[in-house]
Design a protein around this motif. Structure first.
Motif, short mmCIF file in Angstrom:
data_model
loop_
_atom_site.label_atom_id
_atom_site.label_comp_id
_atom_site.label_asym_id
_atom_site.label_seq_id
_atom_site.Cartn_x
_atom_site.Cartn_y
_atom_site.Cartn_z
N VAL A 145 27.98 4.81 36.31
CA VAL A 145 28.63 5.96 36.94
C VAL A 145 30.14 5.84 36.76
O VAL A 145 30.73 4.83 37.14
N SER A 146 30.76 6.85 36.17
CA SER A 146 32.21 6.84 36.00
C SER A 146 32.88 8.09 36.55
O SER A 146 34.08 8.11 36.79
N LYS A 147 32.08 9.15 36.77
CA LYS A 147 32.61 10.40 37.34
C LYS A 147 31.76 10.76 38.55
O LYS A 147 30.53 10.75 38.47
N VAL A 148 32.43 11.10 39.66
CA VAL A 148 31.68 11.28 40.90
C VAL A 148 32.10 12.53 41.65
O VAL A 148 33.22 13.03 41.51
N GLU A 149 31.17 13.02 42.44
CA GLU A 149 31.45 13.95 43.52
C GLU A 149 31.30 13.11 44.79
O GLU A 149 30.22 12.63 45.10
N LEU A 150 32.41 12.92 45.50
CA LEU A 150 32.44 11.97 46.59
C LEU A 150 32.21 12.66 47.93
O LEU A 150 32.96 13.56 48.31
N MET A 151 31.16 12.23 48.64
CA MET A 151 30.89 12.75 49.98
C MET A 151 31.71 11.94 50.98
O MET A 151 31.36 10.80 51.31
N THR A 152 32.80 12.52 51.46
CA THR A 152 33.66 11.78 52.39
C THR A 152 34.61 12.73 53.09
O THR A 152 34.91 13.83 52.59
N ASN A 153 35.11 12.29 54.24
CA ASN A 153 36.24 12.93 54.91
C ASN A 153 37.46 12.00 54.91
O ASN A 153 38.48 12.34 55.49
N ASP A 175 30.96 16.76 57.36
CA ASP A 175 31.17 17.00 58.79
C ASP A 175 29.80 17.12 59.45
O ASP A 175 29.24 18.21 59.58
N HIS A 176 29.27 16.00 59.87
CA HIS A 176 27.89 16.00 60.35
C HIS A 176 27.77 15.02 61.51
O HIS A 176 28.30 13.92 61.46
N GLY A 177 27.08 15.44 62.56
CA GLY A 177 26.81 14.53 63.66
C GLY A 177 27.88 14.51 64.73
O GLY A 177 28.11 13.48 65.36
N ILE A 178 28.56 15.64 64.96
CA ILE A 178 29.56 15.70 66.02
C ILE A 178 28.84 15.83 67.36
O ILE A 178 28.02 16.73 67.54
N THR A 179 29.15 14.94 68.30
CA THR A 179 28.53 14.96 69.62
C THR A 179 29.62 14.90 70.69
O THR A 179 30.78 14.59 70.40
N LYS A 180 29.23 15.15 71.92
CA LYS A 180 30.19 15.05 73.02
C LYS A 180 30.70 13.62 73.17
O LYS A 180 31.81 13.39 73.67
N ASP A 181 29.91 12.65 72.73
CA ASP A 181 30.29 11.25 72.86
C ASP A 181 31.27 10.80 71.78
O ASP A 181 31.98 9.80 71.97
N ASN A 182 31.31 11.47 70.63
CA ASN A 182 32.17 11.00 69.54
C ASN A 182 33.29 11.96 69.16
O ASN A 182 34.06 11.68 68.25
N LYS A 183 33.40 13.09 69.86
CA LYS A 183 34.40 14.08 69.47
C LYS A 183 35.82 13.52 69.55
O LYS A 183 36.63 13.73 68.64
N LYS A 184 36.14 12.76 70.59
CA LYS A 184 37.47 12.17 70.71
C LYS A 184 37.71 11.14 69.61
O LYS A 184 38.80 11.07 69.04
N GLY A 194 44.08 10.24 59.09
CA GLY A 194 44.13 11.24 58.03
C GLY A 194 42.81 11.77 57.56
O GLY A 194 42.73 12.41 56.50
N HIS A 195 41.73 11.54 58.32
CA HIS A 195 40.43 12.06 57.89
C HIS A 195 40.43 13.59 57.92
O HIS A 195 41.04 14.20 58.78
N ALA A 196 39.74 14.17 56.96
CA ALA A 196 39.81 15.61 56.74
C ALA A 196 38.62 16.32 57.35
O ALA A 196 37.72 16.79 56.64
N PHE A 197 38.59 16.40 58.67
CA PHE A 197 37.54 17.17 59.32
C PHE A 197 37.99 18.61 59.49
O PHE A 197 39.17 18.90 59.70
N ASP A 198 37.03 19.51 59.44
CA ASP A 198 37.30 20.92 59.70
C ASP A 198 37.71 21.06 61.17
O ASP A 198 37.01 20.55 62.06
N PRO A 199 38.82 21.74 61.47
CA PRO A 199 39.28 21.86 62.86
C PRO A 199 38.25 22.45 63.82
O PRO A 199 38.30 22.19 65.02
N HIS A 200 37.28 23.24 63.29
CA HIS A 200 36.31 23.86 64.19
C HIS A 200 35.47 22.86 64.93
O HIS A 200 34.90 23.17 65.99
N VAL A 201 35.34 21.62 64.41
CA VAL A 201 34.47 20.66 65.05
C VAL A 201 35.01 20.19 66.40
O VAL A 201 34.28 19.64 67.22
N PHE A 202 36.30 20.42 66.66
CA PHE A 202 36.89 19.98 67.92
C PHE A 202 36.90 21.06 68.98
O PHE A 202 37.41 20.87 70.07
N LYS A 203 36.39 22.26 68.66
CA LYS A 203 36.39 23.36 69.62
C LYS A 203 35.14 23.31 70.50
O LYS A 203 34.14 22.73 70.15
#
Length: 203
Positions: A145-153, A175-184, A194-203
């Motif tokens: 593997v030398s070229k990738v599509e990287l699943m990450t934030n 952006d998967h698995g957001i819960t009341k316990d891990n939102k903060k 610097g993680h790139a989460f969509d801002p909607h996950v914190f609403k």
């Protein structure tokens, strides 16, 4: 005297899972630390391969904790790979962003007392993130593997792969698995690491 290689491929075997049949590939560092890669399907040299670099999280991956998003992301990445038809998950044994399991529990205790995940690590005398991704080069080379599509934030993973000569064709958010316990916790990773989460996950 022959110098021991820094990283070494060990062996491979079938690994049936509830999503499909993967192959598990073992790797070891000179220090003795062990890591694995899971591959699914077939690809040709030069193909863009979807991958996930996942750092071990015993509490989330195996004990189903909802105070982080690790276990949710691990499952989602494996599902994405199978749905795509091929791909790779690199599973690195560097618990707690590199501080180890027992220190992670100590950090959890500090977080229970009001610190965030970065403050807790630093209070224990560690950097916020001690992980290394150097072994990913050997793992991906072994799997052709030398070229990738990287699943990450996490932008540090992107920078690490680029520095190793891996071509990143695209980044796929996970952006998967957001819960009341891990939102903060996730918000702290976004604001301080610097993680790139969509801002909607914190609403």
């Amino acid at each position: 005297m022959t110098k021991q290689p820094k990283y070494e491929y060990v062996s491979s075997a079938k690994l049936p899972t509830r999503w499909g049949e993967f192959r598990i590939h073992g790797f070891v560092e000179a220090s003795g630390q062990e890591h694995v890669a899971l591959s699914f399907g077939q690809w040709e040299a030069g193909d863009t391969v979807p991958i996930r670099i996942h750092s071990e999280c015993l509490t989330g991956d195996a004990l189903f904790s909802t105070r982080c998003d690790c276990g949710f992301q691990l499952e989602k990445a494996l599902q994405n790979i199978v749905e795509h038809g091929f791909g790779v998950l690199l599973y690195l044994r560097q618990e707690g962003r590199g501080i180890g399991l027992l220190n992670k529990i100590r950090a959890y205790h500090l977080q229970d007392s009001g610190m965030d995940t970065v403050e807790a690590n630093e209070h224990l005398g560690f950097d916020a993130d001690l992980r290394s991704y150097d072994i990913c080069k050997l793992m991906l080379d072994t799997l052709n593997v030398s070229k990738v599509e990287l699943m990450t934030n996490n932008p540090r993973k992107m920078d690490a792969l680029k520095s190793l000569g891996i071509e990143i064709i695209a980044r796929k958010p996970i952006d998967h698995g957001i819960t009341k316990d891990n939102k903060k916790y996730i918000q702290t990773k976004t604001e301080k690491l610097g993680h790139a989460f969509d801002p909607h996950v914190f609403k």
